[in-house]
Motif scaffolding. Structure first.
Motif, mmCIF file in Angstrom:
data_model
loop_
_atom_site.group_PDB
_atom_site.id
_atom_site.type_symbol
_atom_site.label_atom_id
_atom_site.label_comp_id
_atom_site.label_asym_id
_atom_site.label_seq_id
_atom_site.Cartn_x
_atom_site.Cartn_y
_atom_site.Cartn_z
ATOM 1 N N MET A 95 27.536 16.755 -71.538
ATOM 2 C CA MET A 95 26.230 17.038 -70.923
ATOM 3 C C MET A 95 25.135 16.540 -71.840
ATOM 4 S SD MET A 95 26.289 21.119 -71.773
ATOM 5 C CE MET A 95 28.073 21.127 -71.883
ATOM 6 N N GLU A 98 19.758 18.955 -72.090
ATOM 7 C CA GLU A 98 19.170 19.890 -71.133
ATOM 8 C C GLU A 98 20.245 20.622 -70.344
ATOM 9 O OE1 GLU A 98 16.019 20.564 -71.050
ATOM 10 O OE2 GLU A 98 15.586 19.042 -72.583
ATOM 11 N N ARG A 99 21.527 20.477 -70.765
ATOM 12 C CA ARG A 99 22.677 21.169 -70.183
ATOM 13 C C ARG A 99 23.057 20.619 -68.809
ATOM 14 N NH1 ARG A 99 21.103 27.344 -70.337
ATOM 15 N NH2 ARG A 99 23.179 27.521 -69.402
ATOM 16 N N VAL A 100 22.604 19.405 -68.495
ATOM 17 C CA VAL A 100 22.964 18.773 -67.222
ATOM 18 C C VAL A 100 24.296 18.052 -67.425
ATOM 19 C CG1 VAL A 100 22.311 17.074 -65.462
ATOM 20 C CG2 VAL A 100 20.570 18.527 -66.516
ATOM 21 N N ARG A 101 25.288 18.330 -66.571
ATOM 22 C CA ARG A 101 26.635 17.801 -66.731
ATOM 23 C C ARG A 101 26.681 16.304 -66.392
ATOM 24 N NH1 ARG A 101 28.051 22.373 -63.315
ATOM 25 N NH2 ARG A 101 28.756 24.162 -64.564
ATOM 26 N N ASP A 112 25.090 19.288 -62.123
ATOM 27 C CA ASP A 112 24.654 20.682 -62.158
ATOM 28 C C ASP A 112 24.469 21.133 -63.606
ATOM 29 O OD1 ASP A 112 24.824 20.668 -59.444
ATOM 30 O OD2 ASP A 112 26.795 21.683 -59.356
ATOM 31 N N THR A 113 23.888 22.309 -63.742
ATOM 32 C CA THR A 113 23.630 22.864 -65.066
ATOM 33 C C THR A 113 24.906 23.530 -65.620
ATOM 34 O OG1 THR A 113 21.323 23.250 -64.462
ATOM 35 C CG2 THR A 113 22.181 24.459 -66.383
#
Length: 567
Positions: A95, A98-101, A112-113
């Motif tokens: 990811m 920003e924790r976006v996969r 998604d997060t």
């Protein structure tokens, strides 16, 4: 209906139940410990596995290059899937910060997060946590991806808790199989051991064994017979109070564990105790006692030891000697009565023939001859037991053609002998010495007489020379009692001077040889001595000296006791 009381479980049964419960508890505890340890180890292994995978992905140059491209997912998703399949973990998620996969096993969730904590990773740390994400509870590792010292992304690799639990369950099956085997093996071993214990305890329970031990101890101390148990090495395994007393062992002497050789017993008695064959009613002498020994080996496949019983025969032997003396005295009196009847008939016949004066002279002479020794004994020996013994032995000796005389220096005043000196011991000593002396004197070659010859009456020492004679000296002073018996027999050679006091030594064949051993024993019991030398008439002479101590003090003590009794 009243049910009979149930018998308590035997000791072996109780131990078996306790051991089975103990083994089951130990096995169960070990199984629980192994399960807990296996679970912790499985989780640790899983965490180490996913950590290695996450760090490998974060350090891969191709991952950093793919992040620089406009569409990182196009390159990273196939790469993450290959890593996941090769390592066997549940997921590899890459990811951005920003924790976006960019990657996910379920492609629909790309973009998604990420569900989980990333704060520590964004600060440059690698950490492990258990978290419930889209695939369920999992053990995951999150680590940063660096490009030139800058964190450009994050990698999270994890394995689900269900997969870890399935691995533990596989191990638990093998563990349960091993625990069952251990429980079965322990139960079988316990059963075998307790079956042997049941045989040894004869199926008795703990209360019965305790009661049996109490009875055993009480019996050992209560019985008057001596009991001695020897193990296979002839060491004392058990001895009761009577056994200690009969063997002459002090109460504080530690006898258990010692061998029979260490007890300093007479050699014949030691040999009887060490014999492998059973001994039945064997008569043996110790320093102070006559004991009857019975032994029986304890055999059970091999010789395990010996059980020995000891009976005190001292008093019985003394009573037997007294009975023999009384029997001989009775026979002598019967013979004397027969002789007296013959003499009475002679006196009556002389009177009928009118020869009264000759009848009176004949009767008076016979009375004088019979009265000489009686007056001599009664005048010199005022101790009634010794006086009666001397008179009885004189009658017996006279029947065998032996003259028994009392030495001129003999003197025992009334009360000269203390109460502590047993009259039975005096009878044993003097009676056996006189019997042996009469035997020796009567067997001397010069004493042979024609069959049917008249037996002469007792005479004083001044009688005709050459007749078989036994001379007795009995003298008591302030310090000691002296008893001396000499005969006119063949005597005893110096080489046999020590052997004559040994039980079994005799010149009269088997079954004899106890009298002199009893004499020495009785003298030793009263603190005295026995000596053997050549007598003045060529025969043997035995001298016994018994200490009397302070006669005055003993008389005063006896008088004080008599006053107390009277009062």
């Amino acid at each position: 209906m009243r049910l009979p009381p149930t018998r308590p479980r035997s000791l072996a049964g109780q131990l078996f139940a306790m051991q089975v419960v103990l083994i089951a508890a130990v096995v169960a505890g070990c199984a629980v410990f192994a399960y807990a340890s296996g679970s912790a180890q499985a989780e640790e292994t899983a965490a180490r596995q996913v950590r290695v995978a996450a760090l490998a992905v974060a350090d891969s140059p191709s991952v950093r290059e793919a992040i620089r491209t406009p569409d990182p997912s196009a390159v990273l998703q196939p790469y993450a899937e290959r890593v996941r399949e090769d390592t066997g973990i549940a997921f590899v998620t890459i990811m951005d910060t920003e924790r976006v996969r960019w990657t996910h096993p379920d492609t629909s969730r790309i973009g998604d997060t990420f569900l989980g904590n990333t704060a520590k990773a964004l600060r440059g740390q690698t950490f492990t946590e258990t978290y419930t994400g889209t695939l369920g509870p999992s053990i995951r590792v999150v680590t940063p991806i660096r490009d030139g010292g800058k964190i450009v992304g994050l990698v999270s690799a994890g394995i689900t808790v269900d997969r870890v639990s399935s691995q533990v369950r596989e191990q638990l099956g093998a563990l349960a199989l091993a625990a069952g085997g251990a429980l079965a093996l322990g139960g079988i071993g316990t059963y075998v051991i307790n079956a042997r214990l049941r045989r040894h305890t004869h199926g008795m329970n703990a209360a019965e064994l305790s009661r049996l031990h109490d009875y055993h101890q009480a019996t050992l101390h209560a019985v008057r017979e001596g009991l001695l148990m020897l193990d296979g090495r002839r060491r004392i395994a058990l001895i009761n109070d009577a056994g200690r007393e009969l063997l002459g062992l002090a109460p504080d002497t530690e006898a258990v564990g010692r061998t029979v050789d260490e007890l300093a017993l007479p050699a014949p008695l030691t040999g009887a105790l060490l014999a492998s064959e059973p001994q039945v009613d064997e008569l043996h002498l110790t320093a102070d006692r006559v004991i009857v020994v019975n032994t029986r080996p304890v055999v059970g496949g091999e010789q395990r030891g010996t059980v020995v019983t000891l009976r005190d025969h001292t008093e019985l032997q003394a009573l037997t000697g007294e009975l023999d003396s009384e029997r001989g005295f009775t026979q002598a009196l019967r013979s004397q009565a027969h002789e007296a009847a013959n003499r009475l008939h002679t006196v009556v016949s002389l009177i009928e023939l009118g020869r009264v004066e000759e009848a009176v002279d004949f009767a008076t002479a016979e009375l004088e001859l019979a009265q000489v020794l009686t007056d001599r004994v009664v005048g010199a020996v005022e101790e009634p037991v010794l006086a009666a013994l001397l008179l009885g032995k004189a009658a017996q000796a006279n029947e065998r053609g032996v003259e028994l005389v009392l030495a001129e220096d003999s003197l025992i005043d009334d009360g000269a002998l203390p109460p502590s000196l047993a009259q039975r011991d005096l009878v044993t000593i003097l009676g056996n010495l006189i019997d042996n002396a009469v035997d020796a004197a009567s067997e001397a070659p010069e004493d042979a007489e024609e069959p049917g010859a008249a037996v002469p009456a007792p005479r004083v020492p001044e009688g005709p020379a050459g007749r078989a004679r036994v001379t007795v000296t009995a003298l008591a002073d302030e310090r000691e009692l002296l008893l001396r018996v000499a005969d006119t027999g063949a005597g005893i050679g110096p080489e046999a001077a020590d052997e004559v006091f040994r039980r079994g030594w005799s010149t009269h064949g088997a079954g004899r040889g106890l009298g002199l051993a009893l004499v020495r024993q009785a003298a030793h019991r009263n603190g005295g001595t026995v000596e053997l030398d050549a007598g003045p008439d060529g025969g043997a002479r035995f001298t016994v000296r018994l200490p009397l101590g302070d006669r005055t003090a003993k008389s005063e003590t006896a008088g004080a006791r008599a006053k107390e009794v009277t009062a």
